[in-house]
Motif scaffolding. Structure first.
Motif, PDB file in Angstrom:
ATOM      1  N   THR A   1       0.828  -1.198   0.000  1.00 44.48           N
ATOM      2  CA  THR A   1       0.000   0.000   0.000  1.00 44.48           C
ATOM      3  C   THR A   1       0.869   1.257   0.000  1.00 44.48           C
ATOM      4  OG1 THR A   1      -1.720  -1.222   1.168  1.00 44.48           O
ATOM      5  CG2 THR A   1      -1.887   1.177   1.199  1.00 44.48           C
ATOM      6  N   ALA A   2       1.912   1.257   0.798  1.00 47.42           N
ATOM      7  CA  ALA A   2       2.837   2.403   0.845  1.00 47.42           C
ATOM      8  C   ALA A   2       3.506   2.611  -0.506  1.00 47.42           C
ATOM      9  CB  ALA A   2       3.889   2.189   1.926  1.00 47.42           C
ATOM     10  N   TYR A   3       3.793   1.529  -1.216  1.00 47.40           N
ATOM     11  CA  TYR A   3       4.375   1.625  -2.555  1.00 47.40           C
ATOM     12  C   TYR A   3       3.499   2.497  -3.449  1.00 47.40           C
ATOM     13  CZ  TYR A   3       5.087   0.143  -7.383  1.00 47.40           C
ATOM     14  OH  TYR A   3       5.253   0.140  -8.751  1.00 47.40           O
ATOM     15  N   VAL A   4       2.200   2.274  -3.405  1.00 46.25           N
ATOM     16  CA  VAL A   4       1.273   3.043  -4.239  1.00 46.25           C
ATOM     17  C   VAL A   4       1.210   4.496  -3.770  1.00 46.25           C
ATOM     18  CG1 VAL A   4      -1.130   3.292  -4.991  1.00 46.25           C
ATOM     19  CG2 VAL A   4      -0.095   1.014  -4.801  1.00 46.25           C
ATOM     20  N   LEU A   5       1.014   4.685  -2.491  1.00 43.53           N
ATOM     21  CA  LEU A   5       0.829   6.028  -1.965  1.00 43.53           C
ATOM     22  C   LEU A   5       2.079   6.883  -2.149  1.00 43.53           C
ATOM     23  CD1 LEU A   5      -1.644   7.313  -0.707  1.00 43.53           C
ATOM     24  CD2 LEU A   5      -0.644   6.903   1.523  1.00 43.53           C
ATOM     25  N   GLU A   6       3.228   6.346  -1.800  1.00 44.64           N
ATOM     26  CA  GLU A   6       4.464   7.120  -1.936  1.00 44.64           C
ATOM     27  C   GLU A   6       4.902   7.238  -3.393  1.00 44.64           C
ATOM     28  OE1 GLU A   6       6.281   9.072   0.235  1.00 44.64           O
ATOM     29  OE2 GLU A   6       4.399   8.762   1.296  1.00 44.64           O
ATOM     30  N   GLY A   7       4.609   6.229  -4.194  1.00 45.94           N
ATOM     31  CA  GLY A   7       4.927   6.317  -5.623  1.00 45.94           C
ATOM     32  C   GLY A   7       4.157   7.433  -6.305  1.00 45.94           C
TER      33      GLY A   7
ATOM     34  N   SER B   1      -0.931  -7.913  -4.038  1.00 44.34           N
ATOM     35  CA  SER B   1      -2.382  -7.847  -3.830  1.00 44.34           C
ATOM     36  C   SER B   1      -2.776  -6.542  -3.137  1.00 44.34           C
ATOM     37  CB  SER B   1      -2.864  -9.045  -3.006  1.00 44.34           C
ATOM     38  OG  SER B   1      -2.692 -10.235  -3.725  1.00 44.34           O
ATOM     39  N   ALA B   2      -2.008  -6.147  -2.147  1.00 43.28           N
ATOM     40  CA  ALA B   2      -2.298  -4.904  -1.429  1.00 43.28           C
ATOM     41  C   ALA B   2      -2.141  -3.694  -2.345  1.00 43.28           C
ATOM     42  CB  ALA B   2      -1.390  -4.772  -0.210  1.00 43.28           C
ATOM     43  N   ALA B   3      -1.107  -3.694  -3.156  1.00 42.84           N
ATOM     44  CA  ALA B   3      -0.887  -2.579  -4.084  1.00 42.84           C
ATOM     45  C   ALA B   3      -2.033  -2.503  -5.099  1.00 42.84           C
ATOM     46  CB  ALA B   3       0.458  -2.731  -4.789  1.00 42.84           C
ATOM     47  N   ARG B   4      -2.464  -3.646  -5.599  1.00 41.67           N
ATOM     48  CA  ARG B   4      -3.597  -3.663  -6.544  1.00 41.67           C
ATOM     49  C   ARG B   4      -4.877  -3.149  -5.871  1.00 41.67           C
ATOM     50  NH1 ARG B   4      -3.125  -5.617 -11.416  1.00 41.67           N
ATOM     51  NH2 ARG B   4      -5.366  -5.946 -11.601  1.00 41.67           N
ATOM     52  N   ARG B   5      -5.104  -3.549  -4.624  1.00 30.39           N
ATOM     53  CA  ARG B   5      -6.288  -3.062  -3.901  1.00 30.39           C
ATOM     54  C   ARG B   5      -6.232  -1.543  -3.746  1.00 30.39           C
ATOM     55  NH1 ARG B   5      -5.383  -7.742  -0.764  1.00 30.39           N
ATOM     56  NH2 ARG B   5      -4.336  -6.511   0.853  1.00 30.39           N
ATOM     57  N   CYS B   6      -5.061  -1.019  -3.467  1.00 30.46           N
ATOM     58  CA  CYS B   6      -4.907   0.418  -3.284  1.00 30.46           C
ATOM     59  C   CYS B   6      -5.167   1.158  -4.599  1.00 30.46           C
ATOM     60  CB  CYS B   6      -3.521   0.734  -2.732  1.00 30.46           C
ATOM     61  SG  CYS B   6      -3.340   2.445  -2.186  1.00 30.46           S
ATOM     62  N   PHE B   7      -4.562   0.705  -5.680  1.00 32.78           N
ATOM     63  CA  PHE B   7      -4.818   1.322  -6.980  1.00 32.78           C
ATOM     64  C   PHE B   7      -6.294   1.215  -7.346  1.00 32.78           C
ATOM     65  CE2 PHE B   7      -0.220   0.969  -8.334  1.00 32.78           C
ATOM     66  CZ  PHE B   7      -0.064   2.308  -8.634  1.00 32.78           C
TER      67      PHE B   7
END
Length: 177
Positions: free
Chosen positions: A101-107, A159-165
């Motif tokens: 999730t942090a990958y998405v938000l900080e990216g 999976s978490a990154a996909r959910r965040c996007f």
């Protein structure tokens, strides 16, 4: 392969769809810029709160100082816009989910450098500020490589990154973008 590149490949389709939708907005126009900020304001604060509650600050040095909820509130207030109601954040119940999730938000902060140049003159853009645009990104990348050491953990982060996007995408769709 570095974890961030694995996450990038695993989320490329939903990330691209989100970018395609948001690129329909002309950030030089007040109405479109407000719509962009409202989308961000529905998702970013609850995601940041979920990450804080999950202990991301223990994993990512400097993350607390990199939070952008206050900047979103400030930009919307300067435009005379209320904060929209927050959406339900995706679950972040493990280290791998926190990091995905942090990958998405900080990216997304990195993309802010490009978007900042599109914001109309005289409009507030603290959320997309130029200075210190890397925020916690270097620490996120280091934590990804340190904590995602197995295929199972990488899969959980994907999976978490996909959910965040997907959350951001659903908010954009709800907004008619």
């Amino acid at each position: 392969m570095k974890s961030r590149f694995t996450l990038k490949a695993a989320t490329d389709d939903v990330h691209r769809e989100l970018d395609d939708r948001l690129s329909r907005l002309d950030l030089g126009r007040r109405e479109d810029y407000c719509q962009f900020l409202r989308v961000q304001a529905r998702a970013v604060p609850p995601i940041e709160a979920a990450l804080a509650a999950g202990g991301l600050g223990d994993l990512i040095e400097g993350w607390e100082g990199a939070r952008r909820t206050t900047a979103l509130k400030s930009d919307l207030a300067a435009l005379g816009e209320p904060m929209p109601s927050p959406c339900e954040p995706p679950p972040v119940s493990s280290v791998a989910a926190l990091l995905g999730t942090a990958y998405v938000l900080e990216g997304s902060r990195l993309g802010g450098r490009v978007l900042r140049k599109q914001v109309g003159d005289g409009m507030p853009a603290d959320f997309l500020k130029d200075e210190d645009t890397l925020g916690a990104w270097p620490a996120v990348v280091a934590a990804l490589d340190r904590h995602l050491y197995s295929d199972a953990l990488i899969g959980e982060a994907e999976s978490a990154a996909r959910r965040c996007f997907t959350l951001f995408l659903s908010v954009a769709v709800e907004a008619g973008i």
